[in-house]
Design a protein around this motif. Structure first.
Motif, PDB file in Angstrom:
ATOM      1  N   VAL A   1       2.582  -2.264   7.463  1.00  0.00           N
ATOM      2  CA  VAL A   1       3.047  -3.583   7.042  1.00  0.00           C
ATOM      3  C   VAL A   1       1.713  -4.615   6.941  1.00  0.00           C
ATOM      4  CG1 VAL A   1       4.646  -5.618   7.573  1.00  0.00           C
ATOM      5  CG2 VAL A   1       5.298  -3.301   7.742  1.00  0.00           C
ATOM      6  N   LEU A   2       1.674  -5.358   5.850  1.00  0.00           N
ATOM      7  CA  LEU A   2       0.231  -6.140   5.769  1.00  0.00           C
ATOM      8  C   LEU A   2       0.765  -7.519   5.765  1.00  0.00           C
ATOM      9  CD1 LEU A   2      -1.263  -4.259   2.842  1.00  0.00           C
ATOM     10  CD2 LEU A   2      -1.923  -4.176   5.268  1.00  0.00           C
TER      11      LEU A   2
ATOM     12  N   ARG B   1      -4.399  -3.256  -3.566  1.00  0.00           N
ATOM     13  CA  ARG B   1      -3.124  -3.919  -4.330  1.00  0.00           C
ATOM     14  C   ARG B   1      -2.445  -2.872  -4.998  1.00  0.00           C
ATOM     15  NH1 ARG B   1      -7.412  -7.758  -5.099  1.00  0.00           N
ATOM     16  NH2 ARG B   1      -7.236  -7.235  -7.418  1.00  0.00           N
ATOM     17  N   ALA B   2      -2.750  -2.009  -5.635  1.00  0.00           N
ATOM     18  CA  ALA B   2      -2.425  -1.189  -6.603  1.00  0.00           C
ATOM     19  C   ALA B   2      -1.492  -0.074  -5.784  1.00  0.00           C
ATOM     20  CB  ALA B   2      -3.363  -0.326  -7.720  1.00  0.00           C
ATOM     21  N   ALA B   3      -2.056   0.416  -4.815  1.00  0.00           N
ATOM     22  CA  ALA B   3      -1.491   1.456  -3.801  1.00  0.00           C
ATOM     23  C   ALA B   3      -0.342   0.840  -3.088  1.00  0.00           C
ATOM     24  CB  ALA B   3      -2.540   2.048  -3.035  1.00  0.00           C
ATOM     25  N   ALA B   4      -0.100  -0.521  -2.866  1.00  0.00           N
ATOM     26  CA  ALA B   4       0.881  -1.251  -1.926  1.00  0.00           C
ATOM     27  C   ALA B   4       2.301  -1.345  -2.692  1.00  0.00           C
ATOM     28  CB  ALA B   4       0.508  -2.788  -1.856  1.00  0.00           C
TER      29      ALA B   4
ATOM     30  N   SER C   1       1.129  -1.350   2.763  1.00  0.00           N
ATOM     31  CA  SER C   1       0.067  -0.755   2.061  1.00  0.00           C
ATOM     32  C   SER C   1       0.501   0.760   1.647  1.00  0.00           C
ATOM     33  CB  SER C   1      -1.289  -0.577   3.186  1.00  0.00           C
ATOM     34  OG  SER C   1      -0.811   0.648   4.107  1.00  0.00           O
ATOM     35  N   GLY C   2      -0.375   1.283   0.932  1.00  0.00           N
ATOM     36  CA  GLY C   2      -0.462   2.720   0.418  1.00  0.00           C
ATOM     37  C   GLY C   2      -0.039   3.709   1.623  1.00  0.00           C
TER      38      GLY C   2
END
Length: 161
Positions: free
Chosen positions: A40-41, A74-77, A35-36
């Motif tokens: 850990v996702l 999603r964009a920050a990951a 993640s941003g």
């Protein structure tokens, strides 16, 4: 942007996952979604031999992220991967709107190694992520991990001529 200590930490985990794939008889690729804020996702490794040809960890990450994260999340990951995304995975990454990609070795490196070992060519052109997704934020390769990843792929090519 270039690779820093945090990137190398997550890339090392991706390489560990690649080793796990190899130990299970599969192609040595592993990936981690972070993640941003550094959590850990999701992580996965290749299941191409075990399941079927499209079971790449980067595609699994894109599917998981699309189902579980907002567009902003999603964009920050960042996706950390042992090898540069193939065109299929690059496209999935873009369609889902994931952020940065960091990889340990490039498609060009892997293609050169496979050729050197006499392995058959990939059925898909080894395009760089930027050729598939021109606006992608990409960092790699990581010279610190090249020898280790090369050895994993050499072992797979030797065991699966």
């Amino acid at each position: 942007m270039s690779l820093d200590a945090t990137d190398l930490y997550h890339l090392r985990r991706a390489v560990e996952l690649a080793r796990l794939a190899l130990e299970r008889g599969d192609e040595p690729f592993g990936s981690v979604l972070v993640s941003g804020v550094g959590e850990v996702l999701f992580e996965d490794y290749n299941h191409v031999v075990e399941l079927e040809a499209t079971q790449h960890p980067e595609l699994a990450i894109a599917r998981w992220a699309g189902a579980h994260l907002t567009a902003a999340e999603r964009a920050a990951a960042t996706v950390y991967t042992s090898g540069e995304h193939c065109p299929m995975c690059s496209a999935a990454h873009a369609w889902v709107g994931l952020g940065r990609i960091a990889y340990a070795v490039s498609s060009a490196q892997l293609t050169a190694w496979r050729s050197e070992w006499g392995a058959p060519p990939s059925p898909v052109a080894a395009l760089s992520i930027r050729d598939v997704v021109p606006g992608a934020v990409v960092d790699g390769p990581a010279p610190e991990l090249e020898d280790e990843v090369r050895e994993l792929h050499r072992r797979f090519a030797h065991d699966h001529p």
